[in-house]
Design an enzyme around this catalytic site. Sequence first.
Site, PDB file in Angstrom:
ATOM      1  N   GLU A   1       0.807  -1.220   0.000  1.00 50.84           N
ATOM      2  CA  GLU A   1       0.000   0.000   0.000  1.00 50.84           C
ATOM      3  C   GLU A   1       0.841   1.272   0.000  1.00 50.84           C
ATOM      4  OE1 GLU A   1      -0.225  -2.380   2.211  1.00 50.84           O
ATOM      5  OE2 GLU A   1      -2.230  -3.288   2.089  1.00 50.84           O
TER       6      GLU A   1
ATOM      7  N   ASP B 255      23.912  16.971 -29.033  1.00 50.18           N
ATOM      8  CA  ASP B 255      24.384  17.769 -30.156  1.00 50.18           C
ATOM      9  C   ASP B 255      25.760  18.324 -29.806  1.00 50.18           C
ATOM     10  OD1 ASP B 255      24.342  19.089 -32.594  1.00 50.18           O
ATOM     11  OD2 ASP B 255      23.450  20.879 -31.722  1.00 50.18           O
TER      12      ASP B 255
END
Length: 687
Positions: A337, A379
């Site tokens: 739970e 990049d």
Amino acid sequence: MPPCGEKGLIMTLLTPEKLAPPGRRRERRAAELEARTREVGVRLSEYGAQSARQVLRDLGVTRDGLRHGEAVDRLGRYGANVVTQERPPRWYVQLANAYANPFTAVLVVLAGVMYWQDPADPGVIILSVMVGISGLLRFWQEYRSGRSAEALKRLVTTTTAVQRRAGRGSVPTTLEVPMEQVVPGDLVKLSAGDLVPADLRLVAAKGLMVNQASLSGESLPVAKADIRGDDSGRTPTSDPVEADNLCLMGTSVTSGIATGVVVATGTRTYFGSMAGSLAGERPRTNFDNGVRRVSFLLIRFMLVMVPVVFAINGLTKGDWDEALLFAIAVAVGLTPEMLPMVVSANLARGAVAMSRRKVVVKRLNAIQNLGAMDVLCTDKTGTLTEDRIVLDRHLDVHGHEDSEVLEHGYLNSHFQTGLKNLMDQAIIDRVHEAEEVVVDTRFTKIDEIPFDFARRRMSVILRRNPLLGHGDGDHIMITKGAVEEVLARCTHLRDRGERVELTDQLRWHVAQVAEARNRDGLRVLAVATRTAPEAERDTYRVADEAGLTLVGFLAFLDPPKADAAAALRGLADNGIAVKVVTGDNERVAARVCADVGIDVGTVHPGRVLRPHPAGEDLVHPPVPHLAVTTAAPGGTRVPTHISRSKGAPCVAGCRAVCTARSWPAHCSPPSRQTGCSPRTTTPPGSW
């Protein structure tokens, strides 16, 4: 392409569509988006192949610009000039999504059964509190981050200068309008620092240099002109990014001035057609899939265990009510739970920690995905490098440092009256202000032969001023430009202070010196001079750029960021491999990687990577040894490679995360710049 609007205005509507979940349908949709991008590229290339007069006629506009009424009509017809982007959901949708997962559904069902069995059972309250807190934590963090991101967007307002008229016969005026209100047919005025608001066909340009790194990955700005490629002696291109007379949305002006007519706006632009693949439903992350697998595993356990326990207990004891309670207890015992609340709390804690580093996390699940990263696709331009040009070396004809070459290069850049590009500015930045005063005293400018795209060189003609008995008043022509163009005009070279005839053997030698610098990843310009004794004329022509003496070369580069090596070392220490995906030159990329401490290994140009057919396993790359083992900073051995992404996508073969500069690559078609496979990449924009 069907005509749309008045006077043959060609406009192809590209309506963005949501991407399907991972699978064949999504791959098919991606192929459709790629085809649309190619279609836009073909249409733009057609505009570039036409004369400016023909383009203006097709768009139904004159060189005075649109009338204000026409602009309003076209804005209503074609819509706002915005690309497809994800809109933040309403707060109640975000709240519902915070609870929309199978694990929460299991807990809610258990709480409902427990309440039906015994409304006074404290377990009902405990489960409800657990579910409520976990969902509210997730909702509040994502809602607050979304509001912060939207507030940042509202802080940025971009306008552009357009030329319009009040009515027929009225004088055209230039006014600033929001970029969203630019329409097809508008005449846009560009100058240094401007963002290109839409796809433009240039009708006038002077010294225009455009930074296209967001589309091509090239660190250096490219020259643009208002003439067709075949008119300037160049081969026409079908690639709109490489067309000299087209400026595309997503690029910016670094120097020069120009006027262009808008040929496409919004989703009909080249950039907008690619951005469409980022909008819509995002694929599930590994974290989402993991939660779903655990949830369904628990459900399967309960579907087996609960009926078995209920049946055995009822048959052996005969008390079916007690057997039902015991079966429910077993179901509760099988369910952790606290897990939803613990997961949400930890993800929220990670988001708060990243907010202290000025990072807005829009989706909590991205925290786990970022932490699970083992490959970073990045990049080069602006990420590993500073995205600026510096003069790295000034060399004589033998490749040795020579201050005389710097002096002549500075005289050329200092005295030219045209708009200076980034390389001119890099040369000037190497010279101190005190030396500028001395130069202005020693020389007087007589004339200049400006740069043009056919010659790819420019010259200034100076007179040496008699000063304290020095200087003879002769005219000196200093020419700077592309190596092959300048070398073709040279008949001599300066070798250790002596003027030597440029034989075929020496011509081959100096060409190899320049080529060696190119192999080092440097951009090279040649510098040559010619002295005209007892010159009497004050005007010079292109034909006078002959009989030059080669002085040497100027070599430029985009320097790596100071902290790039340390960042890569930290990634390597955490077992994260770096893959550089760039549209820049292979040699330039290899040089930058070497400078930041990456052993380059094998460079894979995009042309050797083929697209994967639908259904092919992307984990196995088509090129042998695609990810080669290289030495990362700190001596750690990690797989890495450089891919020049032009022609086909790169394949990481593992869990990968692309940086912000790689996002346009992720959505672009293979014909331009591509990033990682969508199967192995975290959805851009989710951080």
